[in-house]
Scaffold this motif. Sequence first.
Motif, mmCIF file in Angstrom:
data_model
loop_
_atom_site.group_PDB
_atom_site.id
_atom_site.type_symbol
_atom_site.label_atom_id
_atom_site.label_comp_id
_atom_site.label_asym_id
_atom_site.label_seq_id
_atom_site.Cartn_x
_atom_site.Cartn_y
_atom_site.Cartn_z
ATOM 1 N N GLY A 1 0.768 -1.238 0.000
ATOM 2 C CA GLY A 1 0.000 0.000 0.000
ATOM 3 C C GLY A 1 0.796 1.284 0.000
ATOM 4 N N HIS A 2 2.105 1.205 -0.150
ATOM 5 C CA HIS A 2 2.933 2.412 -0.154
ATOM 6 C C HIS A 2 3.161 2.908 -1.582
ATOM 7 C CE1 HIS A 2 3.684 1.785 4.055
ATOM 8 N NE2 HIS A 2 4.241 0.605 3.839
ATOM 9 N N GLY A 3 3.294 4.225 -1.718
ATOM 10 C CA GLY A 3 3.703 4.809 -2.984
ATOM 11 C C GLY A 3 5.215 4.956 -2.982
ATOM 12 N N VAL A 4 5.864 4.526 -4.055
ATOM 13 C CA VAL A 4 7.334 4.514 -4.084
ATOM 14 C C VAL A 4 7.854 5.222 -5.322
ATOM 15 C CG1 VAL A 4 9.399 3.078 -3.937
ATOM 16 C CG2 VAL A 4 7.243 2.249 -2.958
ATOM 17 N N ASP A 5 8.803 6.134 -5.116
ATOM 18 C CA ASP A 5 9.578 6.706 -6.216
ATOM 19 C C ASP A 5 10.994 6.171 -6.095
ATOM 20 O OD1 ASP A 5 7.580 8.191 -7.433
ATOM 21 O OD2 ASP A 5 7.906 9.932 -6.148
ATOM 22 N N HIS A 6 11.585 5.799 -7.227
ATOM 23 C CA HIS A 6 12.887 5.146 -7.217
ATOM 24 C C HIS A 6 13.914 5.975 -7.983
ATOM 25 C CE1 HIS A 6 15.627 1.947 -9.121
ATOM 26 N NE2 HIS A 6 16.109 2.249 -7.923
ATOM 27 N N VAL A 7 15.079 6.173 -7.375
ATOM 28 C CA VAL A 7 16.210 6.806 -8.051
ATOM 29 C C VAL A 7 17.432 5.913 -7.864
ATOM 30 C CG1 VAL A 7 15.318 9.147 -7.745
ATOM 31 C CG2 VAL A 7 16.846 8.183 -6.015
ATOM 32 N N THR A 8 18.394 6.076 -8.751
ATOM 33 C CA THR A 8 19.589 5.219 -8.710
ATOM 34 C C THR A 8 20.857 5.987 -8.386
ATOM 35 O OG1 THR A 8 19.929 5.504 -11.100
ATOM 36 C CG2 THR A 8 18.580 3.626 -10.391
ATOM 37 N N ASP A 9 20.756 7.287 -8.224
ATOM 38 C CA ASP A 9 21.920 8.163 -8.044
ATOM 39 C C ASP A 9 21.732 8.985 -6.768
ATOM 40 O OD1 ASP A 9 23.376 10.876 -8.391
ATOM 41 O OD2 ASP A 9 24.251 9.642 -9.973
ATOM 42 N N GLY A 10 22.806 9.109 -5.990
ATOM 43 C CA GLY A 10 22.715 9.853 -4.743
ATOM 44 C C GLY A 10 22.347 11.314 -4.934
ATOM 45 N N ARG A 11 22.832 11.905 -6.014
ATOM 46 C CA ARG A 11 22.494 13.312 -6.270
ATOM 47 C C ARG A 11 21.005 13.477 -6.553
ATOM 48 N NH1 ARG A 11 27.215 13.941 -10.649
ATOM 49 N NH2 ARG A 11 26.190 11.974 -11.194
ATOM 50 N N ASP A 12 20.434 12.489 -7.266
ATOM 51 C CA ASP A 12 18.999 12.538 -7.527
ATOM 52 C C ASP A 12 18.194 12.354 -6.241
ATOM 53 O OD1 ASP A 12 19.447 12.893 -10.227
ATOM 54 O OD2 ASP A 12 19.324 10.747 -10.693
ATOM 55 N N ALA A 13 18.710 11.518 -5.326
ATOM 56 C CA ALA A 13 18.033 11.311 -4.038
ATOM 57 C C ALA A 13 18.017 12.607 -3.239
ATOM 58 C CB ALA A 13 18.749 10.210 -3.255
ATOM 59 N N LEU A 14 19.141 13.298 -3.218
ATOM 60 C CA LEU A 14 19.223 14.564 -2.488
ATOM 61 C C LEU A 14 18.274 15.587 -3.091
ATOM 62 C CD1 LEU A 14 20.520 16.435 -0.388
ATOM 63 C CD2 LEU A 14 22.357 16.886 -2.049
ATOM 64 N N SER A 15 18.289 15.714 -4.407
ATOM 65 C CA SER A 15 17.429 16.679 -5.081
ATOM 66 C C SER A 15 15.953 16.373 -4.830
ATOM 67 C CB SER A 15 17.713 16.670 -6.589
ATOM 68 O OG SER A 15 16.845 17.558 -7.268
ATOM 69 N N TYR A 16 15.605 15.099 -4.863
ATOM 70 C CA TYR A 16 14.212 14.700 -4.635
ATOM 71 C C TYR A 16 13.769 15.133 -3.240
ATOM 72 C CZ TYR A 16 10.070 11.721 -4.319
ATOM 73 O OH TYR A 16 8.780 11.265 -4.160
ATOM 74 N N CYS A 17 14.556 14.814 -2.239
ATOM 75 C CA CYS A 17 14.170 15.116 -0.853
ATOM 76 C C CYS A 17 14.112 16.615 -0.582
ATOM 77 C CB CYS A 17 15.137 14.454 0.122
ATOM 78 S SG CYS A 17 14.994 12.655 0.187
ATOM 79 N N LEU A 18 14.918 17.382 -1.297
ATOM 80 C CA LEU A 18 14.921 18.828 -1.099
ATOM 81 C C LEU A 18 13.762 19.519 -1.805
ATOM 82 C CD1 LEU A 18 18.732 19.673 -1.413
ATOM 83 C CD2 LEU A 18 17.361 19.565 0.686
ATOM 84 N N HIS A 19 13.199 18.872 -2.823
ATOM 85 C CA HIS A 19 12.169 19.526 -3.622
ATOM 86 C C HIS A 19 10.782 18.889 -3.518
ATOM 87 C CE1 HIS A 19 15.899 20.939 -5.651
ATOM 88 N NE2 HIS A 19 15.205 22.048 -5.763
ATOM 89 N N TYR A 20 10.721 17.677 -2.988
ATOM 90 C CA TYR A 20 9.433 16.991 -2.888
ATOM 91 C C TYR A 20 9.243 16.453 -1.478
ATOM 92 C CZ TYR A 20 9.870 17.054 -7.970
ATOM 93 O OH TYR A 20 10.050 17.445 -9.281
ATOM 94 N N ASP A 21 7.990 16.341 -1.069
ATOM 95 C CA ASP A 21 7.677 15.787 0.238
ATOM 96 C C ASP A 21 7.581 14.270 0.153
ATOM 97 O OD1 ASP A 21 7.528 18.246 1.523
ATOM 98 O OD2 ASP A 21 5.414 18.513 0.997
ATOM 99 N N CYS A 22 8.151 13.602 1.139
ATOM 100 C CA CYS A 22 7.957 12.160 1.260
ATOM 101 C C CYS A 22 7.975 11.807 2.746
ATOM 102 C CB CYS A 22 9.010 11.360 0.487
ATOM 103 S SG CYS A 22 10.707 11.571 1.023
ATOM 104 N N ASP A 23 7.407 10.659 3.067
ATOM 105 C CA ASP A 23 7.314 10.251 4.464
ATOM 106 C C ASP A 23 8.559 9.533 4.949
ATOM 107 O OD1 ASP A 23 4.516 11.088 4.941
ATOM 108 O OD2 ASP A 23 4.077 9.580 3.415
ATOM 109 N N LEU A 24 9.332 9.002 4.014
ATOM 110 C CA LEU A 24 10.519 8.222 4.377
ATOM 111 C C LEU A 24 11.442 8.118 3.177
ATOM 112 C CD1 LEU A 24 11.909 6.209 6.463
ATOM 113 C CD2 LEU A 24 10.711 4.403 5.214
ATOM 114 N N ALA A 25 12.754 8.190 3.419
ATOM 115 C CA ALA A 25 13.754 7.935 2.379
ATOM 116 C C ALA A 25 14.548 6.699 2.772
ATOM 117 C CB ALA A 25 14.687 9.131 2.210
#
Length: 225
Positions: free
Chosen positions: A24-48
Amino acid sequence: MKILLAEDDAKMAEYIVAGLTENGHGVDHVTDGRDALSYCLHYDCDLAILDRMMPGMDGLSVLKALRAAGNNVPVLFLTAMGQVDDRVEGLSAGGDDYLAKPFHFSELLARIGAVVRRRQETSAEQVLKVHDLTLDLLARTARRQGAVIELHTKEFNMLEILMRNAGRVVTRTMLLERVWNFNFEPNTTVVETHMSRLRAKIDKPFDVGLIHTIRNSGYSIHGPR
């Protein structure tokens, strides 16, 4: 929950995404650490969920950059770097949990639930509320009916003790011990003086008084009864 998965192993990522989605969770997937950082800084999520070893930027550096930017998204490390020193390093940098590969998916789900519950409980404890008065322990601000109330340090500390014990009696001795670190009761009116100032800020401008003197006992804070 909305979860970011940062994992560069394609098969591992597919397995995790499928399992989380089925639960039941929604998941976005990235493969690069820079993309992970950018995602967390620009989008809301409950957990990384971060791998430690990723191209572009390793998971530990991603976490450190997030915390330096004031981003407190819960972070769970899921990585093959499972030595004690690795776990200590990840948790000390601000990680919320650390799970080493290989792992059982049921444990991953349990860890995710535990991290989110802890964060929710901590968040709830950061704001105390009595009637229309709120005290933000993290921002160290008090508000009543939306208006900011400026408090000095001792006043804030006294109010915190009262609100943590809302509806119960807080004695003069308790306030002396916890606010002024007196382990005895000296002949001083410091509590009464500061309480008078606190009341002038918390109660006087408003119709309903919240701080009450309990004769021969101490003080109590509560709304109308």
